[in-house]
Design a protein around this motif. Structure first.
Motif, short mmCIF file in Angstrom:
data_model
loop_
_atom_site.label_atom_id
_atom_site.label_comp_id
_atom_site.label_asym_id
_atom_site.label_seq_id
_atom_site.Cartn_x
_atom_site.Cartn_y
_atom_site.Cartn_z
N LYS A 1 0.78 -1.23 0.00
CA LYS A 1 0.00 0.00 0.00
C LYS A 1 0.81 1.28 0.00
O LYS A 1 0.27 2.35 -0.29
CB LYS A 1 -0.92 0.02 1.23
N GLY A 2 2.09 1.21 0.38
CA GLY A 2 2.88 2.41 0.54
C GLY A 2 2.87 2.89 1.98
O GLY A 2 2.15 2.35 2.83
N PHE A 3 3.65 3.91 2.27
CA PHE A 3 3.82 4.38 3.64
C PHE A 3 2.63 5.19 4.13
O PHE A 3 2.10 4.96 5.20
CB PHE A 3 5.11 5.21 3.74
N THR A 4 2.20 6.14 3.34
CA THR A 4 1.13 7.05 3.77
C THR A 4 -0.20 6.33 3.96
O THR A 4 -0.96 6.63 4.89
CB THR A 4 0.96 8.19 2.75
N ALA A 5 -0.48 5.37 3.10
CA ALA A 5 -1.78 4.69 3.13
C ALA A 5 -1.91 3.68 4.26
O ALA A 5 -3.02 3.26 4.58
CB ALA A 5 -2.02 3.98 1.80
N VAL A 6 -0.79 3.29 4.86
CA VAL A 6 -0.85 2.33 5.96
C VAL A 6 -0.86 3.09 7.28
O VAL A 6 0.10 3.78 7.63
CB VAL A 6 0.36 1.36 5.92
N GLY A 7 -1.97 2.99 8.00
CA GLY A 7 -2.08 3.65 9.29
C GLY A 7 -1.50 2.80 10.40
O GLY A 7 -1.37 1.58 10.27
N LEU A 8 -1.18 3.44 11.50
CA LEU A 8 -0.63 2.70 12.64
C LEU A 8 -1.62 1.68 13.17
O LEU A 8 -1.23 0.60 13.61
CB LEU A 8 -0.22 3.66 13.76
N ALA A 9 -2.91 2.01 13.12
CA ALA A 9 -3.92 1.07 13.62
C ALA A 9 -3.86 -0.24 12.83
O ALA A 9 -4.01 -1.33 13.40
CB ALA A 9 -5.31 1.70 13.51
N GLU A 10 -3.63 -0.15 11.53
CA GLU A 10 -3.54 -1.35 10.70
C GLU A 10 -2.30 -2.18 11.06
O GLU A 10 -2.36 -3.40 11.15
CB GLU A 10 -3.49 -0.96 9.22
N VAL A 11 -1.19 -1.49 11.29
CA VAL A 11 0.04 -2.18 11.69
C VAL A 11 -0.15 -2.86 13.03
O VAL A 11 0.21 -4.03 13.22
CB VAL A 11 1.24 -1.20 11.74
N LEU A 12 -0.74 -2.13 13.98
CA LEU A 12 -0.94 -2.67 15.33
C LEU A 12 -1.88 -3.87 15.31
O LEU A 12 -1.65 -4.87 16.01
CB LEU A 12 -1.52 -1.59 16.25
N ALA A 13 -2.92 -3.78 14.49
CA ALA A 13 -3.87 -4.90 14.41
C ALA A 13 -3.19 -6.12 13.80
O ALA A 13 -3.38 -7.26 14.27
CB ALA A 13 -5.09 -4.49 13.58
N ALA A 14 -2.41 -5.91 12.74
CA ALA A 14 -1.73 -7.03 12.09
C ALA A 14 -0.69 -7.66 12.99
O ALA A 14 -0.51 -8.88 13.02
CB ALA A 14 -1.09 -6.56 10.78
N ALA A 15 0.02 -6.81 13.77
CA ALA A 15 1.06 -7.31 14.67
C ALA A 15 0.50 -7.81 16.00
O ALA A 15 1.20 -8.49 16.74
CB ALA A 15 2.08 -6.22 14.93
N ARG A 16 -0.74 -7.43 16.28
CA ARG A 16 -1.41 -7.80 17.54
C ARG A 16 -0.64 -7.30 18.75
O ARG A 16 -0.35 -8.05 19.70
CB ARG A 16 -1.64 -9.31 17.61
N VAL A 17 -0.28 -6.02 18.69
CA VAL A 17 0.37 -5.38 19.82
C VAL A 17 -0.41 -4.11 20.17
O VAL A 17 -1.00 -3.48 19.29
CB VAL A 17 1.85 -5.01 19.52
N PRO A 18 -0.42 -3.74 21.44
CA PRO A 18 -1.14 -2.52 21.83
C PRO A 18 -0.39 -1.26 21.41
O PRO A 18 0.82 -1.29 21.17
CB PRO A 18 -1.21 -2.62 23.37
N LYS A 19 -1.12 -0.16 21.33
CA LYS A 19 -0.54 1.10 20.87
C LYS A 19 0.63 1.53 21.75
O LYS A 19 1.64 2.03 21.26
CB LYS A 19 -1.63 2.19 20.86
N GLY A 20 0.48 1.31 23.04
CA GLY A 20 1.55 1.68 23.97
C GLY A 20 2.84 0.95 23.68
O GLY A 20 3.94 1.51 23.79
#
Length: 200
Positions: free
Chosen positions: A25-44
């Protein structure tokens, strides 16, 4: 569980999960929420390892180039003449850009134009990484001059830079056209710049 893993493993896990998302998707289109959900780690946890999305992007690029340069070293230090090792490197590039594995695609091609105007730290990470590839190619070209298997058109570093630029551009054009023809042209140009002609 991820939460109980050593911190370096969690950090690496986030980077590993993020890479295919960014390649897709590129850098801008990938939000942190998507990364966190895929990695299954909390925002903190994310902000424990990366101070910002920009710092995260820089870390992704550094990790990518760390792996890529190690792979390059393996290819360029393999069996055969320097010319054969150089061709093995470019054959590997051709396979990675024309195969079905999206994860093997070049992150510099995907993110280069996008992030250089967004982030100076990401731009310099790209510059360091791409410069490392060029330096390795230049050393192998010098080895080829020494063993007689390569007759470069110019000084080794200039030829290495031209080859890398050619392949980077060909990879981008292949994406645009959805056709491997630009990469096939890069193969021909590579043999000419290295003075291989019908050899190897």
């Amino acid at each position: 569980m991820i939460a109980t893993a050593p911190s370096t493993d969690v950090r690496q896990h986030i980077l590993d999960v993020a890479r295919p998302l960014l390649l897709s998707k590129g850098f801008t289109a990938v939000g942190l929420a998507e990364v966190l959900a895929a990695a299954r780690v909390p925002k903190g946890s994310f902000y424990h390892y990366f101070g910002s999305k920009e710092a995260f992007g820089e870390a992704v690029l550094e990790d990518y180039f760390g792996n890529y340069l190690a792979h390059t070293d393996t290819l360029l230090a393999g069996e055969g003449t320097a010319a054969q090792r150089l061709l093995a490197f470019f054959d590997d590039w051709l396979d990675s850009q024309t195969g079905d594995e999206a994860q093997s695609r070049c992150l510099a091609v995907k993110l280069g134009a996008e992030v250089c105007d967004l982030s100076e730290s990401m731009r310099t990470a790209l510059e360091r990484g791409t410069g490392g590839v060029i330096e390795r190619l230049a050393r192998c070209i010098e080895d080829g001059r020494a063993d007689g298997s390569v007759v470069p058109a110019w000084e080794a570093h200039a030829v290495a830079a031209m080859l890398y630029q050619s392949w980077l551009g060909a990879s981008l054009l292949a994406k645009i056209s959805r056709n491997r023809a630009p990469l096939d042209t890069a193969v021909i140009g590579t043999r000419q710049l290295l003075g291989l002609h019908d050899k190897v």
